[in-house]
Write an enzyme that holds these catalytic residues in place. Sequence first.
Site, PDB file in Angstrom:
ATOM      1  CD1 TRP A   1      -0.321  -1.562   3.128  1.00  0.00           C
ATOM      2  CD2 TRP A   1       0.531   0.496   3.341  1.00  0.00           C
ATOM      3  NE1 TRP A   1       0.434  -1.537   4.281  1.00  0.00           N
ATOM      4  CE2 TRP A   1       0.965  -0.271   4.438  1.00  0.00           C
ATOM      5  CE3 TRP A   1       0.941   1.825   3.273  1.00  0.00           C
ATOM      6  CZ2 TRP A   1       1.789   0.222   5.441  1.00  0.00           C
ATOM      7  CZ3 TRP A   1       1.775   2.323   4.286  1.00  0.00           C
ATOM      8  CH2 TRP A   1       2.183   1.528   5.343  1.00  0.00           C
TER       9      TRP A   1
ATOM     10  CE  LYS B   1      -4.124  -9.284  -2.220  1.00  0.00           C
ATOM     11  NZ  LYS B   1      -4.159  -7.944  -1.611  1.00  0.00           N
ATOM     12  N   PRO B   2      -3.285  -6.087  -5.822  1.00  0.00           N
ATOM     13  CG  PRO B   2      -4.852  -4.399  -6.268  1.00  0.00           C
ATOM     14  CD  PRO B   2      -4.527  -5.839  -6.582  1.00  0.00           C
ATOM     15  CB  ALA B   3      -2.101  -3.180  -0.591  1.00  0.00           C
TER      16      ALA B   3
ATOM     17  N   GLY C   1       6.534  -6.308  -0.221  1.00  0.00           N
ATOM     18  CA  GLY C   1       5.786  -6.217   1.034  1.00  0.00           C
ATOM     19  C   GLY C   1       6.679  -6.610   2.192  1.00  0.00           C
TER      20      GLY C   1
ATOM     21  CD  GLU D   1      12.847  -5.573  -4.887  1.00  0.00           C
ATOM     22  OE1 GLU D   1      13.409  -5.030  -3.915  1.00  0.00           O
ATOM     23  OE2 GLU D   1      13.443  -5.916  -5.907  1.00  0.00           O
ATOM     24  CG  LEU D   2      11.003  -9.564   1.044  1.00  0.00           C
ATOM     25  CD1 LEU D   2      11.516 -10.855   1.669  1.00  0.00           C
ATOM     26  CD2 LEU D   2       9.517  -9.678   0.760  1.00  0.00           C
TER      27      LEU D   2
ATOM     28  CB  CYS E   1      11.150  -0.604   1.762  1.00  0.00           C
ATOM     29  SG  CYS E   1      11.169  -0.020   0.069  1.00  0.00           S
TER      30      CYS E   1
HETATM   31  P1  NAP Z   1       2.295  -6.736   3.618  1.00  0.00           P
HETATM   32  O1  NAP Z   1       1.429  -6.763   4.802  1.00  0.00           O
HETATM   33  O2  NAP Z   1       3.337  -7.774   3.499  1.00  0.00           O
HETATM   34  O3  NAP Z   1       1.308  -6.756   2.357  1.00  0.00           O
HETATM   35  C1  NAP Z   1       1.787  -6.701   1.041  1.00  0.00           C
HETATM   36  C2  NAP Z   1       0.850  -7.452   0.130  1.00  0.00           C
HETATM   37  O4  NAP Z   1       0.757  -8.795   0.571  1.00  0.00           O
HETATM   38  C3  NAP Z   1      -0.568  -6.891   0.116  1.00  0.00           C
HETATM   39  O5  NAP Z   1      -1.090  -7.023  -1.185  1.00  0.00           O
HETATM   40  C4  NAP Z   1      -1.295  -7.803   1.086  1.00  0.00           C
HETATM   41  O6  NAP Z   1      -2.672  -7.944   0.821  1.00  0.00           O
HETATM   42  C5  NAP Z   1      -0.600  -9.123   0.821  1.00  0.00           C
HETATM   43  N1  NAP Z   1      -0.699 -10.037   1.954  1.00  0.00           N
HETATM   44  C6  NAP Z   1      -0.887  -9.730   3.261  1.00  0.00           C
HETATM   45  N2  NAP Z   1      -0.948 -10.852   3.995  1.00  0.00           N
HETATM   46  C7  NAP Z   1      -0.812 -11.877   3.144  1.00  0.00           C
HETATM   47  C8  NAP Z   1      -0.787 -13.300   3.309  1.00  0.00           C
HETATM   48  N3  NAP Z   1      -0.921 -13.882   4.504  1.00  0.00           N
HETATM   49  N4  NAP Z   1      -0.616 -14.046   2.210  1.00  0.00           N
HETATM   50  C9  NAP Z   1      -0.468 -13.473   1.017  1.00  0.00           C
HETATM   51  N5  NAP Z   1      -0.497 -12.160   0.787  1.00  0.00           N
HETATM   52  C10 NAP Z   1      -0.645 -11.361   1.841  1.00  0.00           C
HETATM   53  O7  NAP Z   1       3.085  -5.368   3.449  1.00  0.00           O
HETATM   54  P2  NAP Z   1       2.484  -3.914   3.514  1.00  0.00           P
HETATM   55  O8  NAP Z   1       2.158  -3.647   4.944  1.00  0.00           O
HETATM   56  O9  NAP Z   1       1.424  -3.746   2.487  1.00  0.00           O
HETATM   57  O10 NAP Z   1       3.724  -3.037   3.022  1.00  0.00           O
HETATM   58  C11 NAP Z   1       4.728  -2.671   3.853  1.00  0.00           C
HETATM   59  C12 NAP Z   1       5.938  -3.568   3.656  1.00  0.00           C
HETATM   60  O11 NAP Z   1       6.354  -3.539   2.293  1.00  0.00           O
HETATM   61  C13 NAP Z   1       7.140  -3.105   4.439  1.00  0.00           C
HETATM   62  O12 NAP Z   1       7.752  -4.187   5.059  1.00  0.00           O
HETATM   63  C14 NAP Z   1       8.055  -2.498   3.367  1.00  0.00           C
HETATM   64  O13 NAP Z   1       9.410  -2.491   3.684  1.00  0.00           O
HETATM   65  C15 NAP Z   1       7.755  -3.364   2.209  1.00  0.00           C
HETATM   66  N6  NAP Z   1       8.131  -2.688   0.969  1.00  0.00           N
HETATM   67  C16 NAP Z   1       9.286  -3.081   0.349  1.00  0.00           C
HETATM   68  C17 NAP Z   1       9.691  -2.450  -0.806  1.00  0.00           C
HETATM   69  C18 NAP Z   1      10.936  -2.886  -1.513  1.00  0.00           C
HETATM   70  O14 NAP Z   1      11.088  -2.524  -2.678  1.00  0.00           O
HETATM   71  N7  NAP Z   1      11.814  -3.649  -0.891  1.00  0.00           N
HETATM   72  C19 NAP Z   1       8.919  -1.421  -1.343  1.00  0.00           C
HETATM   73  C20 NAP Z   1       7.762  -1.042  -0.690  1.00  0.00           C
HETATM   74  C21 NAP Z   1       7.375  -1.702   0.471  1.00  0.00           C
HETATM   75  P3  NAP Z   1      -3.799  -7.214   1.687  1.00  0.00           P
HETATM   76  O15 NAP Z   1      -3.506  -5.765   1.569  1.00  0.00           O
HETATM   77  O16 NAP Z   1      -5.048  -7.619   0.993  1.00  0.00           O
HETATM   78  O17 NAP Z   1      -3.685  -7.712   3.081  1.00  0.00           O
END
Ligand code: NAP
Length: 506
Positions: free
Chosen positions: A173, A197-199, A250, A272-273, A306
């Site tokens: 997101w 699949k977007p957030a 994510g 990309e975590l 991130c």
């Molecule tokens: P997240 O909770 O891991 O969610 C990311 C995506 O995964 C969303 O589409 C989410 O869907 C989905 N998801 C959530 N729980 C899931 C599950 N159990 N199984 C499968 N998919 C699932 O991360 P976020 O809170 O959106 O984003 C923040 C994170 O992204 C941070 O850790 C940040 O560092 C990382 N990030 C990394 C980069 C990079 O380039 N390294 C760039 C940007 C962000 P729902 O929204 O429908 O729950």
Amino acid sequence: MTIAHSFHVEEPKASHDMMAIMEDVRLVRCLAYINGKWVTGEHFHPVENPADGAVIGYLTQLSQHQIEQSIIYADSAFRLWRKMQAEARSEILMRWHNLILQSKQDLARLMVMEQGKTLRDALGEIDYGASFIRWFAEEACRSYGETIPSHIPDAQLLTVREPIGIAALITPWNFPNAMVTRKAAAALAIGCPVVIKPASQTPFSALALAELADRAGFPAGTFNVVTGDAAMISQTLCASEKVKALSFTGSTRVGKLLLSDAAQTVKKCSMELGGNAPFIVLPDMNVTQAAKAAVEAKFQTAGQDCLAASRIFVPQAKYDEFLDAFAFEMNQIVLGHGLDAHTTMGPLINRVVVEKAHALVNDALEKGARLVAGYHTPVPGDNFFAPTLLADVTPDMAVYREENFCPVAGVLPYQEVDTVIEMSNDTEYGLVAYVYGHDIHQIWQCMRGLEFGMVSVNSVKMTGHPIPFGGVKQSGLGREGSQHGFEEYSEIKYCCLGALPTVSGS
Ligand code: NAP
């Protein structure tokens, strides 16, 4: 089967506030997009504006059957898309790119409504996101193979780069536009259909990109956006033999779950975590300049980035001066609604992140950190959090250890450059590290010694389409953007063309 009307549910209307900011209201969609059609699920979930909690629109919850159908459609599209001339794919991508830039203001305002960031940051993200489409549209025509000097007598050896197949893209997101385009542009350009699949908190940017992809003329089934239950969708995508690549941006926690799910069918995974970036101020650095850069590196996207600088290391001799300069810069930040022209920092995405920010500050204060500025400053709403500066942070504090993803900056002093490199590396993460200073020997020492996928010296702005973006350790696998970006969505096929011996008399 016309999945577009499988549940006979009407598209719900986005809020009046949402529609009122759009010139092109057709960019606001509350359905999913599969095989060139807008599709309803069985249920709808409200999506809120993080700035004030108002419902701005709805997200449709697709069924497992619909996700499976999207894979079948993408599989048929793959046959056509992979065979299309690279130039023809490139032209469609460029049309998409141009349409995005023509709708830049709308796309940015829509992003502010769902994500909360400032309009300035959102406009920057649209440019950044579009730049990947242009880059990969151009790269599509240059996905060269190679010839290999042969070790087999009279044989010709060569490699060709081939699209891997359907790519599942799961995005977060915090950058709801650019995280989609950075993946989709590379996959589509090399010849892979995508299922995105977007957030759930920020689906509208991806759905607006689908509307523009539709107008750009992607063949049905090449570009799909599915919404709904994250675990069900990702498990369905991971279980499918037809889906050959999984690209996720994510959290590290979810990344690990996905890697395990994708192992069932041995998919190519790029991840990309999370990050926990050090920001090292070298001993010869001007403190005011360093503080300005550190504030920028910390508070972009309200710290929900991130790449955000998490642990700021300052030479002991300049520590107090740096804290004053940082507090001064930080106090210039103006909190508010992202569409308000005076705002320089928007809300956090939701209450959970706000609670986490409080927990980080309390944990640090209990363990001996010093609150220098912020925290108790009044904020304009429930999801806002005042930029906060903590000094004397130590490695046992959560603000030092964890990816903090909120506007809380932790600063600590150091004595020697050698030790600061060791301390910087003392994390499971390895996405980006920042270094500010002049001494070329110390800069080089940091560049080589830091265990991070990206090291940025004297520049907070370091990302963009031509660079290989990605982390090491638990920050991920693979690279996005650059000439390496195709590797996540293609395979190298080796061909050996032997010479049959001449048959006498023939
Ligand atoms: P997240 O909770 O891991 O969610 C990311 C995506 O995964 C969303 O589409 C989410 O869907 C989905 N998801 C959530 N729980 C899931 C599950 N159990 N199984 C499968 N998919 C699932 O991360 P976020 O809170 O959106 O984003 C923040 C994170 O992204 C941070 O850790 C940040 O560092 C990382 N990030 C990394 C980069 C990079 O380039 N390294 C760039 C940007 C962000 P729902 O929204 O429908 O729950």
